[in-house]
Design an enzyme around this catalytic site. Structure first.
Site, PDB file in Angstrom:
ATOM      1  N   LYS A  86       0.890  -1.288  -0.129  1.00 22.91           N
ATOM      2  CA  LYS A  86       0.181   0.009  -0.006  1.00 22.91           C
ATOM      3  C   LYS A  86       0.935   1.202  -0.109  1.00 22.91           C
ATOM      4  O   LYS A  86       1.656   1.348   0.778  1.00 22.91           O
ATOM      5  CB  LYS A  86      -1.129  -0.001   1.142  1.00 22.91           C
ATOM      6  CG  LYS A  86      -1.683   1.155   1.586  1.00 22.91           C
ATOM      7  CD  LYS A  86      -2.641   1.354   2.519  1.00 22.91           C
ATOM      8  CE  LYS A  86      -3.359   2.494   2.954  1.00 22.91           C
ATOM      9  NZ  LYS A  86      -4.540   2.426   3.903  1.00 22.91           N
ATOM     10  N   LYS A 131     -10.873  12.212   8.100  1.00 27.08           N
ATOM     11  CA  LYS A 131     -10.262  11.839   9.527  1.00 27.08           C
ATOM     12  C   LYS A 131     -10.323  13.042  10.812  1.00 27.08           C
ATOM     13  O   LYS A 131     -10.378  14.166  10.164  1.00 27.08           O
ATOM     14  CB  LYS A 131      -8.823  11.339   9.419  1.00 27.08           C
ATOM     15  CG  LYS A 131      -8.535   9.770   8.607  1.00 27.08           C
ATOM     16  CD  LYS A 131      -7.349   9.668   8.684  1.00 27.08           C
ATOM     17  CE  LYS A 131      -7.048   8.220   8.070  1.00 27.08           C
ATOM     18  NZ  LYS A 131      -7.873   6.917   8.623  1.00 27.08           N
ATOM     19  N   ASP A 159     -12.653   6.403   3.311  1.00 21.72           N
ATOM     20  CA  ASP A 159     -11.170   6.341   4.238  1.00 21.72           C
ATOM     21  C   ASP A 159     -10.708   5.030   4.151  1.00 21.72           C
ATOM     22  O   ASP A 159      -9.731   4.515   4.537  1.00 21.72           O
ATOM     23  CB  ASP A 159     -11.654   6.582   5.703  1.00 21.72           C
ATOM     24  CG  ASP A 159     -10.255   6.824   6.440  1.00 21.72           C
ATOM     25  OD1 ASP A 159      -9.339   6.956   5.979  1.00 21.72           O
ATOM     26  OD2 ASP A 159     -10.516   6.826   7.865  1.00 21.72           O
ATOM     27  N   GLU A 174      -9.622   3.286   1.826  1.00 23.57           N
ATOM     28  CA  GLU A 174      -9.146   3.400   0.509  1.00 23.57           C
ATOM     29  C   GLU A 174      -7.924   2.324   0.181  1.00 23.57           C
ATOM     30  O   GLU A 174      -7.782   2.091  -1.178  1.00 23.57           O
ATOM     31  CB  GLU A 174      -8.490   4.897   0.085  1.00 23.57           C
ATOM     32  CG  GLU A 174      -6.959   5.221   0.773  1.00 23.57           C
ATOM     33  CD  GLU A 174      -6.991   4.859   2.388  1.00 23.57           C
ATOM     34  OE1 GLU A 174      -7.816   4.909   3.164  1.00 23.57           O
ATOM     35  OE2 GLU A 174      -5.789   4.757   2.604  1.00 23.57           O
ATOM     36  N   ASP A 234      -3.048  10.020   3.906  1.00 19.18           N
ATOM     37  CA  ASP A 234      -4.446   9.767   3.784  1.00 19.18           C
ATOM     38  C   ASP A 234      -5.144  10.563   4.801  1.00 19.18           C
ATOM     39  O   ASP A 234      -5.153  10.453   6.127  1.00 19.18           O
ATOM     40  CB  ASP A 234      -4.434   8.114   4.606  1.00 19.18           C
ATOM     41  CG  ASP A 234      -6.065   7.638   4.483  1.00 19.18           C
ATOM     42  OD1 ASP A 234      -6.864   8.364   4.367  1.00 19.18           O
ATOM     43  OD2 ASP A 234      -5.859   6.570   5.262  1.00 19.18           O
ATOM     44  N   ASP A 243       1.383   5.939   5.660  1.00 19.79           N
ATOM     45  CA  ASP A 243       0.134   4.922   5.084  1.00 19.79           C
ATOM     46  C   ASP A 243       0.890   4.389   3.833  1.00 19.79           C
ATOM     47  O   ASP A 243       0.187   3.785   3.123  1.00 19.79           O
ATOM     48  CB  ASP A 243      -0.796   5.808   4.756  1.00 19.79           C
ATOM     49  CG  ASP A 243      -2.269   4.753   5.041  1.00 19.79           C
ATOM     50  OD1 ASP A 243      -2.082   3.975   5.254  1.00 19.79           O
ATOM     51  OD2 ASP A 243      -3.417   5.317   4.365  1.00 19.79           O
ATOM     52  N   ARG A 300      -7.509  -0.858   0.757  1.00 25.43           N
ATOM     53  CA  ARG A 300      -8.227  -2.109   0.025  1.00 25.43           C
ATOM     54  C   ARG A 300      -8.382  -1.936  -1.410  1.00 25.43           C
ATOM     55  O   ARG A 300      -8.246  -2.690  -2.253  1.00 25.43           O
ATOM     56  CB  ARG A 300      -9.209  -2.550   0.817  1.00 25.43           C
ATOM     57  CG  ARG A 300     -10.657  -1.816   0.687  1.00 25.43           C
ATOM     58  CD  ARG A 300     -11.547  -2.198   2.136  1.00 25.43           C
ATOM     59  NE  ARG A 300     -10.900  -1.721   3.535  1.00 25.43           N
ATOM     60  CZ  ARG A 300     -11.555  -1.988   4.603  1.00 25.43           C
ATOM     61  NH1 ARG A 300     -12.474  -2.694   4.610  1.00 25.43           N
ATOM     62  NH2 ARG A 300     -11.078  -1.348   5.700  1.00 25.43           N
TER      63      ARG A 300
HETATM   64  N1  BES Z   1      -4.553   4.208   6.825  1.00 24.85           N
HETATM   65  C1  BES Z   1      -5.949   3.840   7.675  1.00 24.85           C
HETATM   66  C2  BES Z   1      -5.317   2.878   8.695  1.00 24.85           C
HETATM   67  C3  BES Z   1      -5.032   3.233   9.953  1.00 24.85           C
HETATM   68  C4  BES Z   1      -6.112   3.965  10.919  1.00 24.85           C
HETATM   69  C5  BES Z   1      -3.716   3.063  10.367  1.00 24.85           C
HETATM   70  C6  BES Z   1      -5.566   4.312  12.051  1.00 24.85           C
HETATM   71  C7  BES Z   1      -3.471   3.580  11.744  1.00 24.85           C
HETATM   72  C8  BES Z   1      -4.370   4.181  12.480  1.00 24.85           C
HETATM   73  C9  BES Z   1      -6.926   3.166   6.477  1.00 24.85           C
HETATM   74  O1  BES Z   1      -6.892   3.702   5.444  1.00 24.85           O
HETATM   75  C10 BES Z   1      -8.241   3.490   7.369  1.00 24.85           C
HETATM   76  O2  BES Z   1      -8.371   4.883   7.194  1.00 24.85           O
HETATM   77  N2  BES Z   1      -8.994   2.479   7.657  1.00 24.85           N
HETATM   78  C11 BES Z   1     -10.225   2.585   8.299  1.00 24.85           C
HETATM   79  C12 BES Z   1     -11.360   1.623   7.875  1.00 24.85           C
HETATM   80  C13 BES Z   1     -12.678   2.079   8.178  1.00 24.85           C
HETATM   81  C14 BES Z   1     -13.183   3.104   7.201  1.00 24.85           C
HETATM   82  C15 BES Z   1     -13.473   0.889   7.884  1.00 24.85           C
HETATM   83  C16 BES Z   1      -9.955   2.582   9.913  1.00 24.85           C
HETATM   84  O3  BES Z   1      -9.274   1.556  10.361  1.00 24.85           O
HETATM   85  O4  BES Z   1     -10.572   3.349  10.544  1.00 24.85           O
HETATM   86 ZN    ZN Z   2      -5.244   4.481   4.701  1.00 21.23          ZN
HETATM   87 ZN    ZN Z   3      -8.053   5.456   5.205  1.00 25.23          ZN
END
Ligand code: BES
Ligand code: ZN
Ligand code: ZN
Length: 480
Positions: A248, A260, A330, A332, A253, A271, A334
């Site tokens: 990734k 966020k 968010d 994104e 992000d 990220d 995947r």
């Molecule tokens: N890059 C984030 C994952 C992340 C979140 C890493 C917090 C470290 C700390 C990812 O793209 C993301 O935002 N995932 C969301 C998914 C949700 C919207 C289903 C998450 O984990 O909150």
């Molecule tokens: Zn992310």
């Molecule tokens: Zn995200």
């Protein structure tokens, strides 16, 4: 840092400091350790450090007695940490030339590799943008050992640790400087330095290939997306294995329209840590030359809420033909990985590993100590777990039962890109599985392990460079 090998008796080693591991209950008596043990001032506990000056009969200016814990528990992971802690302690005191005694019980190639890795990883600081002239670093690390494989091990350790630091340095770059295009340039430069083939695919080609999931994420940013492809091919091989490393590469992000919270958003420059790890692993693979073919695929985008950004409720068509209901912009990672996995399979990869800072949920589940590992294949899972164990990069196998797929149902498309409140790391992995199947595949969720919020005695705060070492070992040990 220069890496050298010494074979003289310890007393004759010339250095600003000689690091001597002392074990719990071992009653080391040399270099003044006997008195310190007897007085109860040292116990040999892991990472307990005692610095002595001008020890009689010793050529080195200082002796650092480095607690190594119980002899029967000491392994390469402990050696790596010991060397890292010693280097960080000594460099804070402006020591420039450090020697480390492997000792008779740990004189083999793998201990030499671990010591060198610990030293190089410990020396790294995420301070390239500090302008002061008080930055400290070590000039020379001398491995003292009589074992047969010390040269080979030290050389290998150096290659691997420098690759890991390369990945850390990429992750450390701020998001205004490391855009997707810049990440492509960094990969291209690395590839040409180490004799690897590299292509940086641009938007037009992605459109031709139908990478609608990846392109959807890129819509909100003025920075164009790229897909980095780096190829390693063995000179001579019987192997039919072609390992695809998919990482990734979200250079920042914000969450997109599903934005966020401001608090802690700065950390989201990391990220792209999965992508950086794949590029770093390729750097070591180019030098260590495994017997299998390895190709890295790193989709790079910036997830921004610009006026052209994709919206929650958008439906995109992935390269595989599957339609995706983007319920949360968010989620994104995947989306971009879906198209990269499809492309990796189209490019002939027989086996796939992806690494991604994919979910906050994996941090809730495993904290910061273990990478979350998901797989659709028991053999592949065991291979990766075994490599991770040998490298001291802890991973924990998570479930991926078919029943979880229900949580990704959408009324309007083949798949939703989120799965509801519970089991978020698992539903994210389940989403990726839809694009990796039927290839044997391992997904590594490194959201909790790619970044250290506070420094350790053996490692600076910031990017950790996980799982570069596991990936390199996985490729090196694959012989069939
Ligand atoms: N890059 C984030 C994952 C992340 C979140 C890493 C917090 C470290 C700390 C990812 O793209 C993301 O935002 N995932 C969301 C998914 C949700 C919207 C289903 C998450 O984990 O909150
Ligand atoms: Zn992310
Ligand atoms: Zn995200």
């Amino acid at each position: 840092m220069q890496i050298t090998i010494g074979r003289k008796p310890l007393e004759q080693i010339e250095a600003d400091a000689l690091v001597v591991p002392v074990f719990e209950g071992s009653k080391e008596t040399r270099f003044g350790a006997g008195d310190l043990f007897d007085a109860g001032e040292i116990a040999g506990k892991p990472l307990e450090l005692t610095l002595l000056h001008h020890v009689p009969g010793v050529a080195a200016t200082r002796i650092l007695l480095a607690g190594a814990g119980k002899l029967e528990k000491f392994d390469t992971a402990e050696m790596r940490k010991l060397a890292g802690a010693a280097v960080r302690h000594l460099k804070s005191k402006s020591v420039k030339k450090i020697a480390l005694a492997l000792g008779p019980d740990h004189a083999g190639a793998d201990y030499a590799a671990a010591a060198v890795e610990g030293a190089i990883l410990g020396d790294y600081e995420p301070d390239v943008y500090k302008t002061g002239d008080d930055k400290k670093s070590v000039d020379e690390f001398l491995v003292v050992g009589a074992g047969a494989g010390v040269e080979e091990g030290a050389g290998r350790g150096r290659t691997i640790a420098e690759a890991q630091n390369f990945a850390r340095a990429l992750v450390n770059e701020p998001p205004n400087r490391l855009t997707p295009v810049k990440m492509g340039e960094a990969a291209r430069k690395m590839a040409s330095e180490y004799g690897l083939a590299c292509e940086v695919m641009e938007r037009e080609e992605m459109e031709k290939l139908g990478m609608g999931a990846l392109l959807g994420v890129a819509m909100g940013s003025a920075e164009p997306p790229v897909l980095i492809v780096i190829r390693y091919r063995p000179a001579q091989t019987e192997s039919k294995i072609h390992l695809g490393l998919v990482g990734k590469g979200v250079t920042f992000d914000t969450g997109g329209i599903s934005i966020k919270p401001a608090e802690g958003m700065d950390k989201m420059k990391y990220d792209m840590a999965g992508g950086a790890a794949m590029i770093g692993a390729m750097r070591a693979i180019a030098q260590l030359k495994p017997e299998i073919a390895v190709t890295a695929f790193v989709p790079c985008v910036e997830n921004m809420p610009g006026s052209r950004a994709q919206r929650p409720g958008d439906i995109v068509v992935a390269m595989s033909g599957k339609t995706i209901d983007v319920l949360n912009t968010d989620a994104e990672g995947r989306l971009i990985l879906a198209d990269a996995l499809t492309y990796a399979r189209q490019q002939g990869c027989t086996h796939l590993v992806d690494a991604a800072t994919l979910t906050g949920a994996i941090v809730v589940a495993l904290g910061h100590l273990n990478v979350g590992l998901f797989s659709n294949d028991d053999g592949m899972r065991d291979r990766v777990l075994q490599a991770s164990k040998a490298e001291g990069e802890r991973m924990w196998a998570m479930p991926l039962d078919d029943d979880y797929k229900e949580l990704l149902k959408s009324a309007f498309a083949d798949l939703a890109n989120i799965g509801g409140r519970w089991g978020g790391a698992i539903t994210a992995a389940m989403f990726l599985k839809e694009f990796a199947d039927p290839a044997p595949w391992v997904h590594l969720d490194i959201a909790g392990t790619a970044w250290l919020d506070e420094s350790k005695p053996f490692l600076a705060e910031g990017p950790t460079g996980l799982p570069v070492r596991t990936l390199v070992r996985l490729a090196m040990e694959w012989k069939d």
